[in-house]
Motif scaffolding. Structure first.
Motif, PDB file in Angstrom:
ATOM      1  N   TRP A   1      -7.024   4.585  10.139  1.00 40.77           N
ATOM      2  CA  TRP A   1      -8.200   4.516   9.271  1.00 40.77           C
ATOM      3  C   TRP A   1      -9.408   4.298  10.149  1.00 40.77           C
ATOM      4  O   TRP A   1      -9.486   3.363  10.915  1.00 40.77           O
TER       5      TRP A   1
ATOM      6  N   ARG B   1      -6.216   0.324   1.918  1.00 39.61           N
ATOM      7  CA  ARG B   1      -5.735   1.608   1.386  1.00 39.61           C
ATOM      8  C   ARG B   1      -4.534   1.378   0.482  1.00 39.61           C
ATOM      9  O   ARG B   1      -3.814   0.391   0.620  1.00 39.61           O
ATOM     10  N   SER B   2      -4.290   2.337  -0.397  1.00 40.99           N
ATOM     11  CA  SER B   2      -3.075   2.364  -1.200  1.00 40.99           C
ATOM     12  C   SER B   2      -2.156   3.397  -0.564  1.00 40.99           C
ATOM     13  O   SER B   2      -2.602   4.500  -0.233  1.00 40.99           O
ATOM     14  N   ASN B   3      -0.868   3.047  -0.372  1.00 41.81           N
ATOM     15  CA  ASN B   3       0.038   4.013   0.251  1.00 41.81           C
ATOM     16  C   ASN B   3       0.857   4.755  -0.811  1.00 41.81           C
ATOM     17  O   ASN B   3       0.753   4.486  -2.002  1.00 41.81           O
ATOM     18  N   ARG B   4       1.682   5.664  -0.366  1.00 40.76           N
ATOM     19  CA  ARG B   4       2.447   6.510  -1.297  1.00 40.76           C
ATOM     20  C   ARG B   4       3.492   5.730  -2.092  1.00 40.76           C
ATOM     21  O   ARG B   4       4.004   6.216  -3.086  1.00 40.76           O
TER      22      ARG B   4
ATOM     23  N   THR C   1      -2.175  -1.380   2.046  1.00 44.18           N
ATOM     24  CA  THR C   1      -2.111  -1.632   3.479  1.00 44.18           C
ATOM     25  C   THR C   1      -3.487  -2.111   3.908  1.00 44.18           C
ATOM     26  O   THR C   1      -4.514  -1.672   3.363  1.00 44.18           O
TER      27      THR C   1
ATOM     28  N   GLU D   1       1.541  -4.403   5.005  1.00 45.12           N
ATOM     29  CA  GLU D   1       1.808  -3.698   3.753  1.00 45.12           C
ATOM     30  C   GLU D   1       2.059  -4.791   2.727  1.00 45.12           C
ATOM     31  O   GLU D   1       2.827  -5.723   2.982  1.00 45.12           O
TER      32      GLU D   1
END
Length: 125
Positions: free
Chosen positions: A22, A47-50, A55, A76
């Motif tokens: 990032w 951030r949002s992860n899959r 994170t 995470e």
């Protein structure tokens, strides 16, 4: 000539450092210090992860006499279950790191509360 150009391009790409995961602006948020030390988290890295988790980059500075040492973590966070795991420590990947409960660790508790509150919109969709 074409082979030499291809080899030179491949070498240049190999030697060029990869950009960070990032590359947003750093926006450190300091949390209340405890007897163990001082924590921060970086809103610019949130951030949002899959997997539907957050994170974030976090930093920890131990209390004296080790206050000159500082560690960086990529965490995470599973906000729904109050779990976290460190996926990187000081730039070194932590492959297959285990999920940890927040427990009675005030530093982690404060960090998760702040990060989950800030990331609520990301998790909502």
């Amino acid at each position: 000539a074409a082979l030499a150009t291809s080899l030179a391009t491949a070498l240049l790409l190999w030697l060029t450092p990869a950009a960070p995961a990032w590359a947003g602006p750093v926006d450190w948020h300091e949390l209340p210090a405890t007897a163990e030390g001082r924590p921060w988290w970086d809103a610019g890295s949130l951030r949002s992860n899959r997997d539907g988790n957050l994170t974030v980059l976090s930093r920890f500075q131990p209390a004296p006499p080790d206050e000159k040492k500082s560690d960086l973590y990529v965490m995470e966070i599973d906000c729904g279950q109050s779990l976290f795991r460190d996926t990187s420590i000081n730039g070194f990947p932590q492959w297959n790191s285990s999920w940890q409960p927040v427990g009675a660790d005030g530093l982690i508790e404060e960090t998760l509360a702040a990060v989950c509150a800030a990331g609520a919109d990301l998790l909502a969709g």
